[in-house]
Scaffold this active site. Structure first.
Site, short mmCIF file in Angstrom:
data_model
loop_
_atom_site.label_atom_id
_atom_site.label_comp_id
_atom_site.label_asym_id
_atom_site.label_seq_id
_atom_site.Cartn_x
_atom_site.Cartn_y
_atom_site.Cartn_z
NE ARG A 225 -4.17 -1.83 1.72
CZ ARG A 225 -5.12 -1.86 2.64
NH1 ARG A 225 -5.25 -0.88 3.49
NH2 ARG A 225 -5.94 -2.88 2.71
CG ASP B 107 -14.00 6.43 7.57
OD1 ASP B 107 -14.60 5.37 7.78
OD2 ASP B 107 -12.76 6.47 7.36
C1 LIG Z 1 -13.80 -1.98 8.49
S1 LIG Z 1 -14.43 -0.37 8.22
C2 LIG Z 1 -15.99 -0.48 9.09
C3 LIG Z 1 -17.07 0.27 8.37
C4 LIG Z 1 -18.46 0.22 9.00
N1 LIG Z 1 -18.46 0.85 10.31
C5 LIG Z 1 -18.97 -1.18 9.10
O1 LIG Z 1 -19.06 -1.73 10.22
O2 LIG Z 1 -19.31 -1.77 8.07
C6 LIG Z 1 -13.43 0.60 9.36
C7 LIG Z 1 -13.45 2.11 9.05
O3 LIG Z 1 -12.84 2.79 10.15
C8 LIG Z 1 -12.14 3.91 9.64
N2 LIG Z 1 -11.16 4.37 10.64
C9 LIG Z 1 -9.99 3.77 11.02
N3 LIG Z 1 -9.37 4.52 11.95
C10 LIG Z 1 -10.16 5.60 12.18
C11 LIG Z 1 -10.05 6.74 13.04
N4 LIG Z 1 -9.00 6.93 13.84
N5 LIG Z 1 -11.05 7.65 13.02
C12 LIG Z 1 -12.12 7.49 12.19
N6 LIG Z 1 -12.27 6.44 11.36
C13 LIG Z 1 -11.30 5.51 11.35
C14 LIG Z 1 -11.52 3.39 8.35
O4 LIG Z 1 -11.16 4.42 7.47
C15 LIG Z 1 -12.63 2.47 7.81
O5 LIG Z 1 -13.42 3.13 6.86
#
Ligand SMILES: C[S@@+](CC[C@H](N)C(=O)[O-])C[C@H]1O[C@@H](n2cnc3c(N)ncnc32)[C@H](O)[C@@H]1O
Length: 281
Positions: A45, A144
């Protein structure tokens, strides 16, 4: 091919120290704890970012990188995991539909890791169905850290195939079908989009531009990337934002240690606030 041969054939040299530096920066500023098994994923990445920025080595890329650097946003975007789906863990939306009529109005719902938008749009569809209105007494804040996924969510364009699984009724009510060169795609209806305010937000930031009381906080499948201390700090910041009748929804593998916070487990990773009088006892 031996492991060392495959490492030698890498386009850019990638040392353990480079990995540790990335790991430290991400943990400190984003909360994500990368395990060493993610070394290859991180390499592939971040390599894309080296190519895009014209750096000849990891050390020169990392030397120029800091949260204040213009590249920081793309670096973080490259390392997030954005897996999501419409109505993921569907019992949560059924539960919300039952709660919504009894929650204060307008009810503010915060979707804290909204990824490409499927989760907040599922919340919006739940609200429209519950009140049988395009203007339900509900507003949704969807945030996000990843600015690319926020842009995708705002655009509201998805492949038709996974959306078909929602059933004909929801497909026709909430989506517009693409025609011609947009065949095979759907777009969220603007009436649904209007219910959601999409914004970039880092859950680790000291200040959240989100005001309570909140009827529901959805923080699902993001805390799994954080260590225990970060999870606990985050959860303790959610508590004062919740309306007394509000609920916190976590992902299926994310649980709260009993007694550590004034939250009671209602089952299926849905949490309510402990009543203030019970807290005083
Ligand atoms: C696996 S996805 C989950 C999406 C959704 N909540 C679901 O359950 O389907 C995790 C998300 O968390 C976001 N994320 C990771 N670290 C974060 C942070 N410090 N603050 C806000 N979002 C974050 C990522 O960008 C990603 O889009």
């Amino acid at each position: 091919m031996s492991v060392s041969a495959s490492l030698d054939q890498r386009e850019f040299a990638f040392t353990n120290a480079d990995f540790e530096r990335i790991r430290g920066m991400l943990h400190q500023n984003v909360g994500i704890s990368l395990s060493p098994v993610k070394t290859e994923l991180v390499y592939s990445r971040v390599t894309r970012r080296l190519r895009a920025t014209g750096h000849a080595s990891f050390s020169s890329y990392l030397e120029a990188l800091s949260p204040a650097a213009p590249e920081w946003e793309q670096f973080v975007n490259a390392l997030t995991t954005n897996l999501t789906a419409f109505y993921r863990e569907p019992h949560h939306f059924e539960r919300l539909a039952k709660l919504l009529p009894n929650l204060p109005r307008p009810a503010t719902l915060w979707c804290t890791a909204s990824s490409t938008g499927e989760e907040p749009y599922s919340l919006a569809m739940t609200a429209v169905e519950t009140f049988d209105s395009w203007t339900p007494p509900v507003r949704i804040i969807a945030t996000d850290i990843d600015t690319n996924v926020i842009a995708t969510a705002r655009a509201g364009v998805y492949a038709l195939e996974p959306v078909q699984a929602l059933g004909r009724q929801r497909l026709e009510r909430f989506f517009l079908r693409g025609k011609g060169r947009h065949e095979g795609k759907v777009r969220i209806r603007p009436e649904l989009q209007r219910l959601i305010d999409f914004r970039p937000l880092n859950l680790l930031a000291n200040d959240w531009p989100v005001r309570g009381p909140l009827a529901a906080i959805f923080c699902r499948n993001v805390m799994i990337y954080f260590d225990r201390d970060t999870q606990h700090r985050l959860l303790s910041r959610f508590v004062p934002l919740l309306d007394p009748a509000g609920r916190l929804f976590l992902g299926h593998s994310e649980t709260i240690k009993a007694g550590s916070l004034p939250l009671v487990n209602e089952g299926q990773t849905v949490y309510a606030l402990v009543a203030p009088d019970a807290r005083a006892r």
